[in-house]
Write a protein that holds these residues in place. Structure first.
Motif, PDB file in Angstrom:
ATOM      1  N   THR A 170      -3.360  -2.057  -8.629  1.00 24.66           N
ATOM      2  CA  THR A 170      -2.526  -3.058  -7.973  1.00 24.66           C
ATOM      3  C   THR A 170      -3.219  -3.546  -6.706  1.00 24.66           C
ATOM      4  O   THR A 170      -4.210  -2.963  -6.250  1.00 24.66           O
ATOM      5  N   ASP A 171      -2.667  -4.597  -6.110  1.00 23.18           N
ATOM      6  CA  ASP A 171      -3.238  -5.140  -4.877  1.00 23.18           C
ATOM      7  C   ASP A 171      -2.907  -4.270  -3.667  1.00 23.18           C
ATOM      8  O   ASP A 171      -3.672  -4.223  -2.701  1.00 23.18           O
ATOM      9  N   LYS A 172      -1.756  -3.618  -3.704  1.00 19.30           N
ATOM     10  CA  LYS A 172      -1.333  -2.759  -2.609  1.00 19.30           C
ATOM     11  C   LYS A 172      -0.766  -1.460  -3.169  1.00 19.30           C
ATOM     12  O   LYS A 172      -0.299  -1.394  -4.311  1.00 19.30           O
ATOM     13  N   LEU A 173      -0.803  -0.434  -2.319  1.00 16.87           N
ATOM     14  CA  LEU A 173      -0.173   0.850  -2.641  1.00 16.87           C
ATOM     15  C   LEU A 173       0.831   1.163  -1.542  1.00 16.87           C
ATOM     16  O   LEU A 173       0.472   1.166  -0.360  1.00 16.87           O
ATOM     17  N   TRP A 174       2.083   1.413  -1.918  1.00 14.50           N
ATOM     18  CA  TRP A 174       3.125   1.704  -0.933  1.00 14.50           C
ATOM     19  C   TRP A 174       3.434   3.190  -0.970  1.00 14.50           C
ATOM     20  O   TRP A 174       3.905   3.711  -1.989  1.00 14.50           O
ATOM     21  N   LEU A 175       3.166   3.868   0.122  1.00 10.51           N
ATOM     22  CA  LEU A 175       3.280   5.319   0.203  1.00 10.51           C
ATOM     23  C   LEU A 175       4.524   5.790   0.945  1.00 10.51           C
ATOM     24  O   LEU A 175       4.715   6.999   1.109  1.00 10.51           O
ATOM     25  N   ASP A 176       5.357   4.871   1.395  1.00 10.25           N
ATOM     26  CA  ASP A 176       6.440   5.233   2.300  1.00 10.25           C
ATOM     27  C   ASP A 176       7.665   5.832   1.614  1.00 10.25           C
ATOM     28  O   ASP A 176       8.564   6.318   2.287  1.00 10.25           O
ATOM     29  N   PHE A 177       7.701   5.795   0.289  1.00 10.00           N
ATOM     30  CA  PHE A 177       8.803   6.450  -0.426  1.00 10.00           C
ATOM     31  C   PHE A 177       8.444   7.923  -0.578  1.00 10.00           C
ATOM     32  O   PHE A 177       8.151   8.429  -1.664  1.00 10.00           O
ATOM     33  N   TYR A 178       8.459   8.621   0.536  1.00 14.27           N
ATOM     34  CA  TYR A 178       7.993  10.014   0.578  1.00 14.27           C
ATOM     35  C   TYR A 178       8.545  10.659   1.837  1.00 14.27           C
ATOM     36  O   TYR A 178       8.584  10.037   2.904  1.00 14.27           O
ATOM     37  N   GLY A 179       8.972  11.908   1.748  1.00 17.78           N
ATOM     38  CA  GLY A 179       9.440  12.622   2.928  1.00 17.78           C
ATOM     39  C   GLY A 179      10.582  11.909   3.618  1.00 17.78           C
ATOM     40  O   GLY A 179      11.568  11.498   2.991  1.00 17.78           O
ATOM     41  N   ASP A 180      10.440  11.735   4.910  1.00 20.57           N
ATOM     42  CA  ASP A 180      11.493  11.076   5.690  1.00 20.57           C
ATOM     43  C   ASP A 180      11.672   9.609   5.308  1.00 20.57           C
ATOM     44  O   ASP A 180      12.684   8.995   5.659  1.00 20.57           O
ATOM     45  N   GLY A 181      10.710   9.043   4.592  1.00 23.23           N
ATOM     46  CA  GLY A 181      10.807   7.639   4.191  1.00 23.23           C
ATOM     47  C   GLY A 181      11.617   7.407   2.925  1.00 23.23           C
ATOM     48  O   GLY A 181      11.847   6.255   2.537  1.00 23.23           O
ATOM     49  N   PHE A 191      13.337  -1.950  -1.902  1.00 27.02           N
ATOM     50  CA  PHE A 191      13.012  -3.354  -2.163  1.00 27.02           C
ATOM     51  C   PHE A 191      13.054  -4.196  -0.890  1.00 27.02           C
ATOM     52  O   PHE A 191      12.305  -5.172  -0.772  1.00 27.02           O
ATOM     53  N   ASP A 192      13.883  -3.825   0.070  1.00 28.80           N
ATOM     54  CA  ASP A 192      13.871  -4.519   1.356  1.00 28.80           C
ATOM     55  C   ASP A 192      12.508  -4.377   2.033  1.00 28.80           C
ATOM     56  O   ASP A 192      11.992  -5.333   2.634  1.00 28.80           O
ATOM     57  N   GLU A 193      11.925  -3.190   1.924  1.00 30.72           N
ATOM     58  CA  GLU A 193      10.616  -2.947   2.531  1.00 30.72           C
ATOM     59  C   GLU A 193       9.505  -3.627   1.733  1.00 30.72           C
ATOM     60  O   GLU A 193       8.567  -4.189   2.297  1.00 30.72           O
ATOM     61  N   LEU A 194       9.601  -3.583   0.425  1.00 32.67           N
ATOM     62  CA  LEU A 194       8.571  -4.208  -0.403  1.00 32.67           C
ATOM     63  C   LEU A 194       8.515  -5.716  -0.204  1.00 32.67           C
ATOM     64  O   LEU A 194       7.449  -6.328  -0.300  1.00 32.67           O
ATOM     65  N   LYS A 195       9.654  -6.308   0.098  1.00 29.32           N
ATOM     66  CA  LYS A 195       9.707  -7.763   0.281  1.00 29.32           C
ATOM     67  C   LYS A 195       8.874  -8.207   1.478  1.00 29.32           C
ATOM     68  O   LYS A 195       8.451  -9.365   1.559  1.00 29.32           O
ATOM     69  N   LYS A 196       8.605  -7.293   2.393  1.00 25.73           N
ATOM     70  CA  LYS A 196       7.806  -7.612   3.579  1.00 25.73           C
ATOM     71  C   LYS A 196       6.306  -7.622   3.292  1.00 25.73           C
ATOM     72  O   LYS A 196       5.508  -8.052   4.129  1.00 25.73           O
ATOM     73  N   ILE A 197       5.916  -7.148   2.120  1.00 25.59           N
ATOM     74  CA  ILE A 197       4.500  -7.037   1.773  1.00 25.59           C
ATOM     75  C   ILE A 197       4.016  -8.334   1.142  1.00 25.59           C
ATOM     76  O   ILE A 197       4.630  -8.847   0.205  1.00 25.59           O
ATOM     77  N   ALA A 205       1.657  -9.519  -1.119  1.00 28.28           N
ATOM     78  CA  ALA A 205       0.706  -9.151  -2.172  1.00 28.28           C
ATOM     79  C   ALA A 205       1.321  -9.459  -3.527  1.00 28.28           C
ATOM     80  O   ALA A 205       2.539  -9.324  -3.703  1.00 28.28           O
ATOM     81  N   PRO A 206       0.508  -9.862  -4.496  1.00 27.13           N
ATOM     82  CA  PRO A 206       1.038 -10.161  -5.829  1.00 27.13           C
ATOM     83  C   PRO A 206       1.559  -8.929  -6.559  1.00 27.13           C
ATOM     84  O   PRO A 206       2.482  -9.031  -7.369  1.00 27.13           O
ATOM     85  N   SER A 207       0.949  -7.756  -6.288  1.00 31.15           N
ATOM     86  CA  SER A 207       1.354  -6.552  -7.004  1.00 31.15           C
ATOM     87  C   SER A 207       1.297  -5.342  -6.080  1.00 31.15           C
ATOM     88  O   SER A 207       0.404  -5.229  -5.233  1.00 31.15           O
ATOM     89  N   VAL A 208       2.245  -4.444  -6.277  1.00 25.02           N
ATOM     90  CA  VAL A 208       2.361  -3.246  -5.441  1.00 25.02           C
ATOM     91  C   VAL A 208       2.707  -2.049  -6.320  1.00 25.02           C
ATOM     92  O   VAL A 208       3.563  -2.146  -7.208  1.00 25.02           O
ATOM     93  N   GLU A 209       2.030  -0.932  -6.069  1.00 30.36           N
ATOM     94  CA  GLU A 209       2.427   0.329  -6.688  1.00 30.36           C
ATOM     95  C   GLU A 209       3.246   1.132  -5.682  1.00 30.36           C
ATOM     96  O   GLU A 209       2.853   1.259  -4.522  1.00 30.36           O
ATOM     97  N   VAL A 210       4.357   1.676  -6.139  1.00 29.47           N
ATOM     98  CA  VAL A 210       5.172   2.574  -5.326  1.00 29.47           C
ATOM     99  C   VAL A 210       4.938   3.996  -5.828  1.00 29.47           C
ATOM    100  O   VAL A 210       5.238   4.313  -6.981  1.00 29.47           O
ATOM    101  N   MET A 211       4.382   4.834  -4.978  1.00 34.33           N
ATOM    102  CA  MET A 211       4.144   6.235  -5.326  1.00 34.33           C
ATOM    103  C   MET A 211       5.443   7.015  -5.209  1.00 34.33           C
ATOM    104  O   MET A 211       6.129   6.946  -4.193  1.00 34.33           O
ATOM    105  N   THR A 212       5.807   7.766  -6.249  1.00 36.92           N
ATOM    106  CA  THR A 212       7.030   8.557  -6.237  1.00 36.92           C
ATOM    107  C   THR A 212       6.761   9.972  -6.743  1.00 36.92           C
ATOM    108  O   THR A 212       5.763  10.227  -7.426  1.00 36.92           O
TER     109      THR A 212
END
Length: 235
Positions: free
Chosen positions: A162-173, A179-185, A187-194
């Motif tokens: 993907t174009d971006k990797l979102w790591l904030d769905f982890y721990g205190d995040g 989706f509110d947070e992803l909308k701020k990115i 980039a055409p494509s984002v992976e959310v690590m879970t």
């Protein structure tokens, strides 16, 4: 925006594997990556074969458990376990030939299970360690699969998942505002690590990240996908 929810650690334990499966069947998880030296690999393979819409890749390991291959003693401690940890950047880099041998063995072990290989990532993001970049690029090219985006590979966009990797769905995040947070990115494509899972004694024995996995699972099964999101790999 295309969004890919990927669940790490498939096959590490039965509780993790079952949590990932539930987050796929009843939630937003579309793909997962398997630890080929995990404790529940055979079970995970059996379940994955029943789930044709769950894309499965390899979670390359160098920081947990024992190796798949032989004769990679330079990667191991005196008890035969990988000597590297999540603080690997503070350690002396390994011999890339040993890493290639071991990671190739992990990929081949996966392919021998009869599952199509969707993509490659790694435990603790060790594939983003600069001394291993050439090895990662070589394996991705040879096996014809993309790799989880890391900063050290950004100059090779052709192999990135993907174009971006979102790591904030982890721990205190961990929360329901994904989706509110992803909308701020931008980039055409984002992976959310879970890391969804059912927490049990086995999970607590192998990972310090335990209780939050159940919370992740619950949220991933409650999320509503907004109309501006296209889940990657969806039909």
């Amino acid at each position: 925006m295309k969004v890919l929810f990927n669940a790490d650690d498939f096959g590490l334990t039965k509780g993790i594997t079952d949590g990932i499966i539930k987050s796929h069947l009843h939630g937003v998880v579309q793909s997962t990556t398997m630890m080929m030296n995990g404790r529940a690999v055979d079970y995970a393979v059996q379940q994955a074969k029943k789930l044709p819409n769950l894309n499965v890749g390899v979670h390359l390991v160098l920081t947990w458990g024992k190796p798949i291959s032989n004769s990679v003693s330079g990667l191991l401690d005196r008890d035969g376990y990988f000597k590297y940890t999540n603080t690997f950047r503070e350690m002396e880099p390994p011999d890339p030939d040993d890493v290639e041998k071991e990671w190739r063995a992990q990929i081949e072990a996966f392919l021998q299970k009869g599952l199509p290989l969707h993509h490659i990532d790694s435990h603790h993001h060790i594939h983003g360690w600069e001394p291993l970049n050439e090895t990662v690029r070589k394996l991705a090219t040879e096996y014809g699969v993309p790799v989880r985006r890391v900063d050290s590979l950004q100059s090779h966009p052709g192999i990135l998942l993907t174009d971006k990797l979102w790591l904030d769905f982890y721990g205190d995040g961990v929360g329901e505002n994904v989706f509110d947070e992803l909308k701020k990115i931008d980039a055409p494509s984002v992976e959310v690590m879970t890391h969804p899972a059912f927490v049990d004694k086995e999970l607590k024995a192998v990972s310090s990240y335990a209780e939050k996995r159940q919370e992740e699972l619950n949220i991933l099964c409650r999320l509503k996908v907004p109309d501006w999101v296209e889940l990657a790999d969806s039909e």
